[in-house]
Design a protein around this motif. Sequence first.
Motif, PDB file in Angstrom:
ATOM      1  N   TRP A   1      -6.656   4.893   3.725  1.00 54.55           N
ATOM      2  CA  TRP A   1      -6.963   3.468   3.566  1.00 54.55           C
ATOM      3  C   TRP A   1      -7.852   3.010   4.707  1.00 54.55           C
ATOM      4  N   TYR A   2      -8.840   2.165   4.368  1.00 55.87           N
ATOM      5  CA  TYR A   2      -9.754   1.593   5.346  1.00 55.87           C
ATOM      6  C   TYR A   2      -9.867   0.097   5.101  1.00 55.87           C
TER       7      TYR A   2
ATOM      8  N   PHE B   1      -4.745   4.147   7.529  1.00 65.45           N
ATOM      9  CA  PHE B   1      -3.734   5.193   7.328  1.00 65.45           C
ATOM     10  C   PHE B   1      -4.339   6.383   6.605  1.00 65.45           C
ATOM     11  N   GLN B   2      -3.715   7.555   6.803  1.00 63.64           N
ATOM     12  CA  GLN B   2      -3.900   8.663   5.890  1.00 63.64           C
ATOM     13  C   GLN B   2      -2.534   9.176   5.465  1.00 63.64           C
TER      14      GLN B   2
ATOM     15  N   SER C   1       1.623  -1.462   6.161  1.00 67.77           N
ATOM     16  CA  SER C   1       2.406  -0.273   5.836  1.00 67.77           C
ATOM     17  C   SER C   1       1.878   0.314   4.543  1.00 67.77           C
ATOM     18  N   ALA C   2       2.210   1.548   4.296  1.00 70.71           N
ATOM     19  CA  ALA C   2       1.736   2.207   3.078  1.00 70.71           C
ATOM     20  C   ALA C   2       2.740   3.257   2.658  1.00 70.71           C
TER      21      ALA C   2
ATOM     22  N   SER D   1      -0.591   8.747  -6.018  1.00 71.90           N
ATOM     23  CA  SER D   1      -1.111   7.391  -5.896  1.00 71.90           C
ATOM     24  C   SER D   1      -0.500   6.756  -4.651  1.00 71.90           C
ATOM     25  N   SER D   2      -1.083   5.640  -4.241  1.00 66.97           N
ATOM     26  CA  SER D   2      -0.652   5.045  -2.977  1.00 66.97           C
ATOM     27  C   SER D   2      -0.673   3.524  -3.072  1.00 66.97           C
ATOM     28  N   GLU D   3       0.161   2.910  -2.277  1.00 65.49           N
ATOM     29  CA  GLU D   3       0.167   1.465  -2.115  1.00 65.49           C
ATOM     30  C   GLU D   3      -0.010   1.119  -0.653  1.00 65.49           C
ATOM     31  N   LEU D   4      -0.792   0.064  -0.414  1.00 66.12           N
ATOM     32  CA  LEU D   4      -0.924  -0.504   0.922  1.00 66.12           C
ATOM     33  C   LEU D   4      -0.293  -1.889   0.889  1.00 66.12           C
TER      34      LEU D   4
END
Lengths: 113, 114
Positions: A34-35, A47-48, A65-66, A73-76
Amino acid sequence: DAGVTQSPTHLIKTRGQQVTLRCSPISGHKSVSWYQQVLGQGPQFIFQYYEKEERGRGNFPDRFSARQFPNYSSELNVNALLLGDSALYLCASSLLANQETQYFGPGTRLLVL
Amino acid sequence: SQQGEEDPQALSIQEGENATMNCSYKTSINNLQWYRQNSGRGLVHLILIRSNEREKHSGRLRVTLDTSKKSSSLLITASRAADTASYFCATDGISSGSARQLTFGSGTQLTVLP
């Protein structure tokens, strides 16, 4: 194959609220980063995640947080939003955590009023 | 914080001309990458040059890297209106926790006039 997808495309929140941004990596990619890109600046690393574990964190407060799910898949999440959190949030995926090339999604534009 | 600076901040040229953008950085790197961004949307990877390479070509793109001066340049030859975009350099280092972290410069806004 579909590229990296992010949702929503745009979001408006007020100060103090919480927001969740979502990212789906390219099929087969196990790493998500995330950027944050503030208007007029280059993106900054937040984050990575790789294999559902945090591999690195940039210089961001704990309000950020993430997490990464079994399907990669990912959430920020950003809590207690500040005006300064207004930015384009970019998600990037790569096959492995140490792969050199990352593939970016179109981003989520967050406006905090 | 930003790793370095791109120069110039903005560049306007005529179609068919060459465009040169420069990037300076501060720390040792594994590689340096150039990205393009159209109208504040997602980033498109253009080219990667490793720290042991000095020059690399890809189509109309030519990238140079001088690790002694901690600088890189991106040359776009025979520019087209479709090249109008922001261009960012990004250095690849290892953050704490062994993450693959890209550190971006502040970008050059290129406008190619038809």
